[in-house]
Scaffold this active site. Structure first.
Site, PDB file in Angstrom:
ATOM      1  N   CYS A  17       0.097   2.081  -4.991  1.00  0.00           N
ATOM      2  CA  CYS A  17      -0.860   3.049  -5.520  1.00  0.00           C
ATOM      3  C   CYS A  17      -0.205   4.416  -5.704  1.00  0.00           C
ATOM      4  O   CYS A  17       0.719   4.777  -4.989  1.00  0.00           O
ATOM      5  CB  CYS A  17      -2.050   3.208  -4.572  1.00  0.00           C
ATOM      6  SG  CYS A  17      -3.088   1.745  -4.439  1.00  0.00           S
TER       7      CYS A  17
ATOM      8  N   HIS B 214       0.814  -1.216   0.000  1.00  0.00           N
ATOM      9  CA  HIS B 214       0.000   0.000   0.000  1.00  0.00           C
ATOM     10  C   HIS B 214       0.851   1.272   0.000  1.00  0.00           C
ATOM     11  O   HIS B 214       1.977   1.284   0.496  1.00  0.00           O
ATOM     12  CB  HIS B 214      -0.887   0.056   1.251  1.00  0.00           C
ATOM     13  CG  HIS B 214      -2.050  -0.881   1.226  1.00  0.00           C
ATOM     14  ND1 HIS B 214      -3.021  -0.852   0.248  1.00  0.00           N
ATOM     15  CD2 HIS B 214      -2.406  -1.875   2.076  1.00  0.00           C
ATOM     16  CE1 HIS B 214      -3.921  -1.785   0.503  1.00  0.00           C
ATOM     17  NE2 HIS B 214      -3.575  -2.418   1.601  1.00  0.00           N
TER      18      HIS B 214
END
Length: 358
Positions: free
Chosen positions: A300, A194
């Site tokens: 991301c 993440h």
């Protein structure tokens, strides 16, 4: 009659200063009607509750941030492999005599490493350890220094920690459909993490490779070892932004995660290398062949939703000279970089860096 009413209203207006009128509007005052007093009390109560909520939210976010950092720090202290103390930037920087591009070496069975055994007792899904050496915070702790797990799919560890408990930062995990065993690993292994914004955990700090070639030259090496390896190092060959939905690039979608097996015969290596080269923000003289092994780190992008920031690195062999590799890194002109249409529509054909929080 109308004129006299207007005149009466004018004479009844509060002639006090603005500040006093402002206070009277929100605080119960002598002469207020009961409904006005009730309104003001409710308003004041709402302000108090709102302030308390903000304070509690701030405490929660701060605690959550520290708790997540504390958890992974404890894991690092207990399990971090200690083979990294002899990281060399010399000619024989591949880690040891093992040559990933040597067919004979590739055919040898690998042994489970001692450093991995305690980790496997804690979680049988552990498949490796990843670290970017020297890339540290103010306390000297590496930003990216994690065990790597592999689930049954690429969602299992999105919000689970090493103990398989809910953890907002999730785990660093390898592509579920890639091979990592005693026979070796997939030609190109994708590893996910993440981007946690201000929390700074997981793969958040990979976004710092957006800031320019000087940063890349400072931290060009990624250490990744499967549980069957020790002392392996990779040199970064490409950094790029990419879309995950066809609509974000005029109907085009290159599925970089699916590029696992690369070979010369079917053209898969040439196609893959062409894609990572045309998209890369940087260039280098690193020799890459279909016989080499690669890792692709994916996180991301906070700059635009549904985009990914990707860093590709090649496993070093004895033939690689890190000093020469670092010298060869160059910033690619913006006009020569391929950006998804979604990116171009907002930023033009330009590289953007807004800080690691984004």
């Amino acid at each position: 009659m109308a004129m006299s009413n207007e005149t009466a209203n004018l004479t009844e207006r509060d002639s006090s200063n603005f500040f006093l009128r402002f206070v009277k509007y929100f605080i119960p005052w002598k002469g207020d009607k009961s409904n006005e007093i009730l309104r003001k009390i409710v308003f004041m109560g709402s302000i108090v509750l709102f302030s308390m909520s903000i304070d509690q939210l701030s405490d929660y976010l701060g605690a959550s941030k520290e708790e997540q950092r504390s958890y992974i720090q404890d894991v690092v202290v207990k399990y971090e492999p200690q083979f990294d103390s002899n990281v060399s930037y010399g000619m024989e920087a591949g880690g040891d005599e093992y040559d990933a591009a040597n067919p004979e070496a590739a055919g040898q069975k690998l042994s489970l490493q001692d450093w991995a055994k305690p980790l496997l007792k804690r979680n049988k899904d552990v498949v490796g350890w990843i670290k970017i050496p020297g890339f540290t915070d103010y306390s000297g702790e590496e930003y990216i220094n994690f065990p790597v797990v592999q689930g049954e799919d690429n969602e299992e560890y999105l919000y689970l920690n090493l103990d398989r408990e809910y953890y907002e930062s999730g785990s660093i995990f390898a592509d579920a459909w890639s091979v990592l065993d005693e026979n070796g690993q997939t030609d190109n292994l994708t590893i996910f993490g993440h981007h946690m914004g201000y929390v700074g955990t997981s793969f958040t700090h990979l976004s710092e490779y957006e800031q320019g070639v000087d940063f890349l030259k400072k931290y060009p090496i990624i250490e990744f070892n499967s549980i069957y390896e020790s002392g392996r190092k990779y040199a970064i060959v490409s950094c790029f932004i990419i879309n995950t939905k066809e609509k974000d690039d005029g109907g085009d979608l290159w599925k970089y995660v699916g590029c696992r097996d690369l070979n010369e015969e079917d053209g898969s290596f040439a196609d893959w290398y062409d894609q990572i080269s045309k998209r890369s923000w940087y260039t280098s003289d690193i020799e890459c062949t279909a016989d080499d092994k690669y890792i692709t780190l994916s996180t991301c992008s906070k700059l635009l939703s549904d985009l990914r920031w990707v860093v590709v690195a090649k496993k070093l062999t004895p033939r690689d000279n890190i000093d020469l590799i670092i010298k060869s890194y160059k910033e690619k002109p913006d006009k020569d970089v391929y950006f998804p249409k979604y990116w171009r529509d907002l930023y033009g054909n330009n590289k953007i860096y807004k800080g690691w929080e984004y």
